[in-house]
Scaffold this active site. Structure first.
Site, PDB file in Angstrom:
ATOM      1  N   GLU A 101       0.860  -1.186   0.000  1.00 51.38           N
ATOM      2  CA  GLU A 101       0.000   0.000   0.000  1.00 51.38           C
ATOM      3  C   GLU A 101       0.892   1.230   0.000  1.00 51.38           C
ATOM      4  OE1 GLU A 101      -2.694   2.422   3.266  1.00 51.38           O
ATOM      5  OE2 GLU A 101      -2.898   0.241   3.201  1.00 51.38           O
TER       6      GLU A 101
ATOM      7  N   GLU B  88      -2.590  11.585   3.292  1.00 45.21           N
ATOM      8  CA  GLU B  88      -3.418  11.054   4.374  1.00 45.21           C
ATOM      9  C   GLU B  88      -3.215  11.931   5.605  1.00 45.21           C
ATOM     10  OE1 GLU B  88      -4.643   6.709   6.157  1.00 45.21           O
ATOM     11  OE2 GLU B  88      -2.540   7.039   5.634  1.00 45.21           O
TER      12      GLU B  88
END
Length: 406
Positions: free
Chosen positions: A137, A142
């Site tokens: 990932e 974020e």
């Protein structure tokens, strides 16, 4: 024997140097057709345990949580129009590209607005398959709550590290083991990469190079976007040689074998609320504990009329995916002094747990791999071999030109 006049030789050599830095566009997501090549999740947040239900495509459009606005930008948002009663979840959106992008890819995200506010947890990321963290990932953007800047990360199975921070990485390395719950994280030190500062500057651009030499992410606030990005379009290639130092520089050499830990990646944008990062008491309470009477993320934010989520939306002019059949450069630009560097040491959340290690299998994710561009099925593979042949031929020409120059 002189094959070319000296001036012509020099021109060809410069063109060759530019060529090996160039990426070719393979997909643009933009305008009225933005959502055509994305899948909508259609399930509750069963990975990060956020207090949202990610709608399917028809419900997201009918409820006004996914649409293209009057200037042609895609919008995905949290429901800010309806009241939620305990223990209900609030509706939101998570979308995943139908296509997967192999090593040798480059992704550019132009964002005018990123969701922010207490309880809000937006992410721009990629995932290599439906079972986490196998396949890897990449977290490009974020952040949570009122964090002043972005956090980047890699998540992998055991054996991938970010122990060595290259001198030209602009961000601060926070966690070095990519198999931990937080992943190997890097905090952005440049201003205006998230929150109200990002919105006030008219947004910005995030770009990620997914290469065998490493994984590199850049951020530019709107006034600082390189000309190669601002002057590009939906069909043109792009030259990354003048992009400068990256915010996060995950080198493969001696630390993480990219092809071992990362399979072809699907791009994802989502917005969740609270969950096991934004909603952790030790993370939520210091900055947002005065948001309501209970000091609890769900009670003081998700429950209610939703008007506190007016800033919880993405506005996206475009997302572009590129690939290269040639040699991709490793960023080597000299770092610059960051003006008004963000102090991430005083804010809770950076480098904290974001995904529980027990959440290995996510059901109903709709993240089944699709055919890749490079390499992919038989037809794509033939293209890939052709590119390899062209790359070898151009390399040979480059060597000849160098000899001629000498």
């Amino acid at each position: 024997m002189q094959l070319f006049p000296k001036t012509t030789t020099f021109t060809l050599f410069c063109a060759f140097l530019t060529l090996i830095h160039a990426y070719d566009v393979v997909r643009e997501y933009s305008g009225v057709s933005f959502f055509d090549e994305w899948d909508f999740f259609g399930s509750w947040d069963n990975l990060t345990l956020g207090d949202v239900y990610w709608l399917d495509k028809s419900d997201a459009f009918s409820q006004g949580l996914a649409y293209v606005n009057s200037v042609g930008n895609a919008i995905i948002k949290v429901d800010n129009m309806h009241s939620v009663q305990s223990p209900q979840k609030r509706n939101s959106v998570r979308i995943t590209t139908k296509d997967s992008y192999a090593v040798g890819s480059l992704w550019i995200f132009d964002l005018v607005h990123i969701p922010y506010g207490c309880s809000v947890w937006p992410a721009v990321w990629s995932l290599g398959g439906s079972t986490w963290p196998e396949g890897g990932e990449i977290d490009i953007m974020e952040a949570i709550n009122l964090m002043p800047s972005n956090q980047m990360a890699l998540h992998t199975t055991s054996g991938c590290f970010h122990n060595y921070t290259p001198p030209n990485q602009l961000g601060a390395t926070l966690v070095t083991d990519c198999s931990t719950a937080a992943g190997c994280t890097v905090g952005e030190l440049q201003p205006n990469s998230y929150g109200s500062g990002f919105a006030a500057m008219g947004g910005g651009v995030f770009a990620t190079q997914f290469d065998v030499a490493g994984i590199f992410t850049w951020f530019w606030s709107r006034p600082n976007i390189p000309s190669s990005v601002t002057q590009s379009n939906s069909t043109s290639g792009i030259d990354i040689s003048q992009w400068g130092p990256p915010s996060a520089s995950y080198l493969a050499a001696g630390q993480c074998n990219i092809t071992e830990f990362f399979t072809p990646q699907q791009l994802i944008l989502d917005i969740t609320l609270c969950g096991n990062w934004a909603g952790l008491p030790e993370v939520y309470f210091p900055s947002c504990g005065n948001r309501g009477p209970t000091g609890i993320c769900y009670n003081d934010n998700v429950v209610g009329d939703g008007s506190n989520y007016n800033d919880a939306y993405f506005e996206i002019p475009y997302v572009r995916a590129y690939t290269t059949g040639g040699v991709a450069p490793t960023p080597t630009a000299t770092p610059f002094e960051i003006v008004s560097k963000v102090d991430i040491s005083t804010y809770p959340g950076y480098g904290s747990v974001t995904i529980p290690l027990s959440a290995v299998t996510a059901t109903n994710t709709k993240l089944q791999p699709s055919q890749m561009f490079f390499p992919g099925n038989g037809a794509s593979q033939r293209i890939s071999w052709l590119q390899i042949g062209v790359g070898w031929w151009m390399t040979s020409i480059g060597v000849i030109i160098l000899i001629e120059l000498l």
